[in-house]
Design a protein around this motif. Structure first.
Motif, short mmCIF file in Angstrom:
data_model
loop_
_atom_site.label_atom_id
_atom_site.label_comp_id
_atom_site.label_asym_id
_atom_site.label_seq_id
_atom_site.Cartn_x
_atom_site.Cartn_y
_atom_site.Cartn_z
N VAL A 51 0.81 -1.27 -0.13
CA VAL A 51 -0.01 -0.01 -0.04
C VAL A 51 0.85 1.15 -0.18
N LEU A 52 0.87 2.04 -1.13
CA LEU A 52 1.57 3.39 -1.33
C LEU A 52 0.82 4.48 -0.55
N SER A 53 -0.23 4.49 -0.66
CA SER A 53 -1.18 5.75 -0.05
C SER A 53 -2.56 5.11 0.05
N TRP A 54 -3.13 5.84 1.02
CA TRP A 54 -4.51 5.20 1.23
C TRP A 54 -5.53 6.65 1.74
N ARG A 55 -6.71 6.76 1.68
CA ARG A 55 -7.43 7.63 2.26
C ARG A 55 -8.84 7.12 2.71
N VAL A 56 -9.39 7.60 3.71
CA VAL A 56 -10.94 7.28 4.24
C VAL A 56 -11.70 8.65 4.24
N THR A 57 -12.89 8.34 3.70
CA THR A 57 -13.93 9.58 3.79
C THR A 57 -15.34 8.91 4.25
N ASN A 58 -16.19 10.07 4.41
CA ASN A 58 -17.58 9.74 4.65
C ASN A 58 -18.51 9.93 3.49
N THR A 59 -17.78 10.46 2.45
CA THR A 59 -18.49 10.81 1.16
C THR A 59 -18.11 9.97 -0.02
N MET A 60 -18.88 9.83 -0.91
CA MET A 60 -18.41 9.21 -2.32
C MET A 60 -17.91 10.24 -3.27
N HIS A 61 -17.34 11.34 -2.91
CA HIS A 61 -16.65 12.26 -3.90
C HIS A 61 -15.46 11.71 -4.36
N GLY A 62 -15.15 11.97 -5.39
CA GLY A 62 -14.00 11.49 -5.99
C GLY A 62 -12.55 12.00 -5.53
N ASP A 63 -12.69 13.19 -4.91
CA ASP A 63 -11.45 13.97 -4.47
C ASP A 63 -10.46 13.14 -3.58
N PHE A 64 -11.03 12.61 -2.79
CA PHE A 64 -10.17 11.69 -1.83
C PHE A 64 -9.52 10.54 -2.64
N CYS A 65 -9.98 9.94 -3.78
CA CYS A 65 -9.22 9.12 -4.57
C CYS A 65 -7.89 9.89 -5.04
N VAL A 66 -8.30 11.20 -5.97
CA VAL A 66 -7.03 11.87 -6.61
C VAL A 66 -6.14 12.33 -5.46
N ASP A 67 -6.47 12.56 -4.18
CA ASP A 67 -5.71 12.97 -3.31
C ASP A 67 -4.70 11.83 -2.86
N ALA A 68 -5.39 10.57 -2.86
CA ALA A 68 -4.25 9.51 -2.37
C ALA A 68 -3.51 9.00 -3.76
N LEU A 69 -3.84 9.13 -5.11
CA LEU A 69 -2.89 8.94 -5.87
C LEU A 69 -1.77 10.02 -6.22
N ASN A 70 -2.37 11.53 -5.85
CA ASN A 70 -1.16 12.51 -5.82
C ASN A 70 -0.44 12.20 -4.79
N GLU A 71 -0.65 11.79 -3.60
CA GLU A 71 0.26 11.62 -2.48
C GLU A 71 1.19 10.36 -3.08
N ALA A 72 0.86 9.26 -3.67
CA ALA A 72 1.63 8.17 -4.09
C ALA A 72 2.64 8.90 -5.07
N ILE A 73 2.16 9.65 -5.93
CA ILE A 73 3.09 10.05 -7.13
C ILE A 73 3.97 10.97 -6.52
N GLY A 74 3.55 11.74 -5.47
CA GLY A 74 4.39 12.58 -4.59
C GLY A 74 5.53 11.81 -4.13
N LYS A 75 5.27 10.73 -3.54
CA LYS A 75 6.30 9.91 -2.62
C LYS A 75 7.12 9.28 -3.62
N TYR A 76 6.65 8.63 -4.54
CA TYR A 76 7.11 7.71 -5.37
C TYR A 76 7.51 8.08 -7.00
N GLY A 77 6.99 9.11 -7.23
CA GLY A 77 7.19 9.53 -8.79
C GLY A 77 5.92 8.74 -9.51
N PRO A 78 5.69 9.40 -10.76
CA PRO A 78 4.90 8.59 -11.49
C PRO A 78 5.06 7.44 -11.95
#
Length: 87
Positions: A51-78
């Protein structure tokens, strides 16, 4: 990049192994709670299932998915390939 698909799985054997986890995947799930659901997304390395990155939220808005992906890219590169199970 093309990943061949056979027998319902993705075949990544033809990819070079120059970088660990050059192929990423993501999954999203829901967690029942007393008043609804929590939603969790994880960005993982395909080969190691780390697991490179993860997020938990109480809504099904896609922003938390994008945030998790951006964190993984920031840590490990694209990475060259990202697989999701969006239907």
């Amino acid at each position: 990049m093309i990943i061949r698909r056979h027998a319902g799985i993705f075949d990544t054997s033809h990819l070079s192994r120059e970088r660990e986890d050059q192929v990423w995947c993501s999954d999203i799930t829901f967690i029942p709670i007393v008043r609804g659901y929590l939603y969790m997304v994880a960005i993982m390395g395909w080969a190691t299932r780390t697991v490179l990155s993860w997020r938990v939220t109480n809504t099904m808005h896609g922003d938390f998915c994008v945030d998790a992906l951006n964190e993984a890219i920031g840590k490990y590169g694209p990475r060259e390939t990202m697989n999701t199970d969006i239907h």
